[in-house]
Design a protein around this motif. Structure first.
Motif, PDB file in Angstrom:
ATOM      1  N   SER A  84     -11.566  -0.633   0.337  1.00 44.67           N
ATOM      2  CA  SER A  84     -10.439   0.311   0.346  1.00 44.67           C
ATOM      3  C   SER A  84      -9.108  -0.427   0.348  1.00 44.67           C
ATOM      4  CB  SER A  84     -10.523   1.228   1.564  1.00 44.67           C
ATOM      5  OG  SER A  84     -11.651   2.069   1.474  1.00 44.67           O
ATOM      6  N   LEU A  85      -9.010  -1.500   1.132  1.00 41.43           N
ATOM      7  CA  LEU A  85      -7.774  -2.281   1.154  1.00 41.43           C
ATOM      8  C   LEU A  85      -7.490  -2.877  -0.213  1.00 41.43           C
ATOM      9  CD1 LEU A  85      -5.358  -3.581   2.573  1.00 41.43           C
ATOM     10  CD2 LEU A  85      -6.895  -5.462   3.210  1.00 41.43           C
ATOM     11  N   ALA A  86      -8.486  -3.528  -0.812  1.00 45.15           N
ATOM     12  CA  ALA A  86      -8.293  -4.126  -2.138  1.00 45.15           C
ATOM     13  C   ALA A  86      -7.919  -3.056  -3.163  1.00 45.15           C
ATOM     14  CB  ALA A  86      -9.547  -4.882  -2.562  1.00 45.15           C
ATOM     15  N   PHE A  87      -8.613  -1.918  -3.120  1.00 47.51           N
ATOM     16  CA  PHE A  87      -8.325  -0.803  -4.035  1.00 47.51           C
ATOM     17  C   PHE A  87      -6.876  -0.337  -3.895  1.00 47.51           C
ATOM     18  CE2 PHE A  87      -8.027   3.869  -4.343  1.00 47.51           C
ATOM     19  CZ  PHE A  87      -8.284   4.032  -5.698  1.00 47.51           C
ATOM     20  N   LEU A  88      -6.427  -0.137  -2.654  1.00 49.57           N
ATOM     21  CA  LEU A  88      -5.075   0.361  -2.435  1.00 49.57           C
ATOM     22  C   LEU A  88      -4.015  -0.671  -2.802  1.00 49.57           C
ATOM     23  CD1 LEU A  88      -5.669   2.319   0.876  1.00 49.57           C
ATOM     24  CD2 LEU A  88      -5.173   3.292  -1.385  1.00 49.57           C
ATOM     25  N   LYS A  89      -4.282  -1.943  -2.549  1.00 50.43           N
ATOM     26  CA  LYS A  89      -3.336  -2.991  -2.940  1.00 50.43           C
ATOM     27  C   LYS A  89      -3.201  -3.032  -4.466  1.00 50.43           C
ATOM     28  CE  LYS A  89      -1.708  -5.923  -0.617  1.00 50.43           C
ATOM     29  NZ  LYS A  89      -0.361  -6.028  -0.015  1.00 50.43           N
ATOM     30  N   LEU A  90      -4.316  -2.933  -5.178  1.00 50.30           N
ATOM     31  CA  LEU A  90      -4.274  -2.933  -6.636  1.00 50.30           C
ATOM     32  C   LEU A  90      -3.566  -1.688  -7.166  1.00 50.30           C
ATOM     33  CD1 LEU A  90      -7.877  -4.249  -7.244  1.00 50.30           C
ATOM     34  CD2 LEU A  90      -5.759  -5.475  -7.829  1.00 50.30           C
ATOM     35  N   LYS A  91      -3.878  -0.546  -6.573  1.00 47.63           N
ATOM     36  CA  LYS A  91      -3.225   0.708  -6.967  1.00 47.63           C
ATOM     37  C   LYS A  91      -1.720   0.616  -6.721  1.00 47.63           C
ATOM     38  CE  LYS A  91      -3.609   5.705  -6.170  1.00 47.63           C
ATOM     39  NZ  LYS A  91      -3.745   6.114  -7.563  1.00 47.63           N
ATOM     40  N   LEU A 105      -2.082  -1.260 -10.938  1.00 46.52           N
ATOM     41  CA  LEU A 105      -3.225  -1.680 -11.760  1.00 46.52           C
ATOM     42  C   LEU A 105      -4.354  -0.667 -11.684  1.00 46.52           C
ATOM     43  CD1 LEU A 105      -3.335  -5.469 -10.844  1.00 46.52           C
ATOM     44  CD2 LEU A 105      -2.242  -4.377 -12.814  1.00 46.52           C
ATOM     45  N   ASP A 106      -4.838  -0.271 -12.834  1.00 51.93           N
ATOM     46  CA  ASP A 106      -6.007   0.593 -12.934  1.00 51.93           C
ATOM     47  C   ASP A 106      -7.143  -0.282 -13.425  1.00 51.93           C
ATOM     48  OD1 ASP A 106      -7.718   2.770 -13.069  1.00 51.93           O
ATOM     49  OD2 ASP A 106      -7.101   3.251 -15.120  1.00 51.93           O
ATOM     50  N   CYS A 107      -8.055  -0.630 -12.524  1.00 52.66           N
ATOM     51  CA  CYS A 107      -9.123  -1.562 -12.887  1.00 52.66           C
ATOM     52  C   CYS A 107     -10.390  -1.206 -12.125  1.00 52.66           C
ATOM     53  CB  CYS A 107      -8.693  -2.992 -12.577  1.00 52.66           C
ATOM     54  SG  CYS A 107      -8.197  -3.266 -10.874  1.00 52.66           S
ATOM     55  N   SER A 108     -11.474  -1.833 -12.527  1.00 55.74           N
ATOM     56  CA  SER A 108     -12.725  -1.698 -11.777  1.00 55.74           C
ATOM     57  C   SER A 108     -12.681  -2.697 -10.630  1.00 55.74           C
ATOM     58  CB  SER A 108     -13.920  -2.011 -12.671  1.00 55.74           C
ATOM     59  OG  SER A 108     -14.018  -1.051 -13.695  1.00 55.74           O
ATOM     60  N   LEU A 109     -13.246  -2.301  -9.503  1.00 61.04           N
ATOM     61  CA  LEU A 109     -13.279  -3.175  -8.332  1.00 61.04           C
ATOM     62  C   LEU A 109     -14.706  -3.195  -7.807  1.00 61.04           C
ATOM     63  CD1 LEU A 109     -11.591  -4.866  -6.320  1.00 61.04           C
ATOM     64  CD2 LEU A 109     -11.288  -2.766  -4.997  1.00 61.04           C
ATOM     65  N   VAL A 110     -15.314  -4.376  -7.826  1.00 66.41           N
ATOM     66  CA  VAL A 110     -16.703  -4.496  -7.424  1.00 66.41           C
ATOM     67  C   VAL A 110     -16.859  -5.614  -6.391  1.00 66.41           C
ATOM     68  CG1 VAL A 110     -17.609  -3.598  -9.603  1.00 66.41           C
ATOM     69  CG2 VAL A 110     -17.239  -6.047  -9.348  1.00 66.41           C
ATOM     70  N   VAL A 111     -17.907  -5.502  -5.589  1.00 66.62           N
ATOM     71  CA  VAL A 111     -18.216  -6.524  -4.601  1.00 66.62           C
ATOM     72  C   VAL A 111     -18.746  -7.754  -5.321  1.00 66.62           C
ATOM     73  CG1 VAL A 111     -19.669  -7.117  -2.634  1.00 66.62           C
ATOM     74  CG2 VAL A 111     -18.766  -4.816  -2.838  1.00 66.62           C
ATOM     75  N   ILE A 142       0.819  -1.206   0.000  1.00 68.29           N
ATOM     76  CA  ILE A 142       0.000   0.000   0.000  1.00 68.29           C
ATOM     77  C   ILE A 142       0.852   1.255   0.000  1.00 68.29           C
ATOM     78  CG2 ILE A 142      -1.573   1.378   1.426  1.00 68.29           C
ATOM     79  CD1 ILE A 142      -3.019  -1.186   2.096  1.00 68.29           C
ATOM     80  N   GLU A 143       1.947   1.279   0.772  1.00 67.53           N
ATOM     81  CA  GLU A 143       2.707   2.522   0.839  1.00 67.53           C
ATOM     82  C   GLU A 143       3.217   2.940  -0.533  1.00 67.53           C
ATOM     83  OE1 GLU A 143       4.086   0.208   3.674  1.00 67.53           O
ATOM     84  OE2 GLU A 143       4.637  -1.004   2.001  1.00 67.53           O
ATOM     85  N   GLU A 144       3.372   1.980  -1.450  1.00 64.33           N
ATOM     86  CA  GLU A 144       3.796   2.312  -2.799  1.00 64.33           C
ATOM     87  C   GLU A 144       2.673   2.968  -3.602  1.00 64.33           C
ATOM     88  OE1 GLU A 144       5.135  -1.531  -3.886  1.00 64.33           O
ATOM     89  OE2 GLU A 144       7.078  -1.258  -2.935  1.00 64.33           O
ATOM     90  N   ALA A 145       1.443   2.849  -3.105  1.00 56.26           N
ATOM     91  CA  ALA A 145       0.313   3.476  -3.781  1.00 56.26           C
ATOM     92  C   ALA A 145       0.315   4.981  -3.557  1.00 56.26           C
ATOM     93  CB  ALA A 145      -1.002   2.883  -3.287  1.00 56.26           C
ATOM     94  N   ALA A 146       1.034   5.435  -2.530  1.00 58.02           N
ATOM     95  CA  ALA A 146       1.196   6.857  -2.230  1.00 58.02           C
ATOM     96  C   ALA A 146      -0.136   7.578  -2.063  1.00 58.02           C
ATOM     97  CB  ALA A 146       2.057   7.537  -3.290  1.00 58.02           C
TER      98      ALA A 146
END
Length: 155
Positions: free
Chosen positions: A71-78, A82-88, A4-8
């Motif tokens: 938020s965790l999944a979003f930040l890990k992907l970022k 990766l720029d992607c859609s994230l849905v439940v 995550i810290e690399e997501a800045a």
């Protein structure tokens, strides 16, 4: 990049993003309390999430847990670039105790040892499943547990 810290993204930036894109987070007065290398903690006051029993509304507990997990999944992907859609994809919630005050949701990956497999699946197929766990904390104890899967989808 997988941390995550690399997501800045700072807590204030994530909070502004949540409030700007998910209006319910404003009404719930959601706050980003902490972003760690492999976790996210969000908080909310009882006053904005109270029910007729003077405890936290179950829907608010489920929403905060879902938001922390997303938020965790979003930040890990970022953080992985990766720029992607994230849905439940799916959610299961267990309510363990009433919440009579301000509360928080702490999220972690359900299978952190498989994170590289998530990234490999996304690279191969343009989609991946991300299992996440979250706990609602009230007064130093777990009041509810969340287990959910999110789908990362190529745009």
């Amino acid at each position: 990049m997988t941390h995550i810290e690399e997501a800045a993204l700072l807590p204030a930036e994530l909070e502004a993003d949540l409030h700007g894109n998910i209006p319910l987070t404003q009404a719930m007065q959601v706050r980003v309390l902490e972003i760690g290398p492999d976790s996210v903690r969000l908080g909310a006051p009882l006053s904005a999430n109270i029910n007729h029993h003077r405890t936290a509304f179950g829907g608010s507990l489920a929403t905060l847990a879902t938001l922390a997990a997303w938020s965790l999944a979003f930040l890990k992907l970022k953080g992985a670039g990766l720029d992607c859609s994230l849905v439940v994809g799916s959610v299961h919630m267990d309510y363990l105790a009433p919440v009579e005050g301000d509360f928080s949701a702490h999220s972690v990956l359900a299978e952190p040892e498989k994170w590289e497999h998530v990234l490999e699946a996304f690279a191969r197929r343009g989609k991946a499943r991300i299992p996440v766990l979250a706990e609602i904390d009230y007064g130093g104890r777990c009041a509810a547990r969340f287990k959910g899967d999110f789908a990362a989808l190529a745009r």
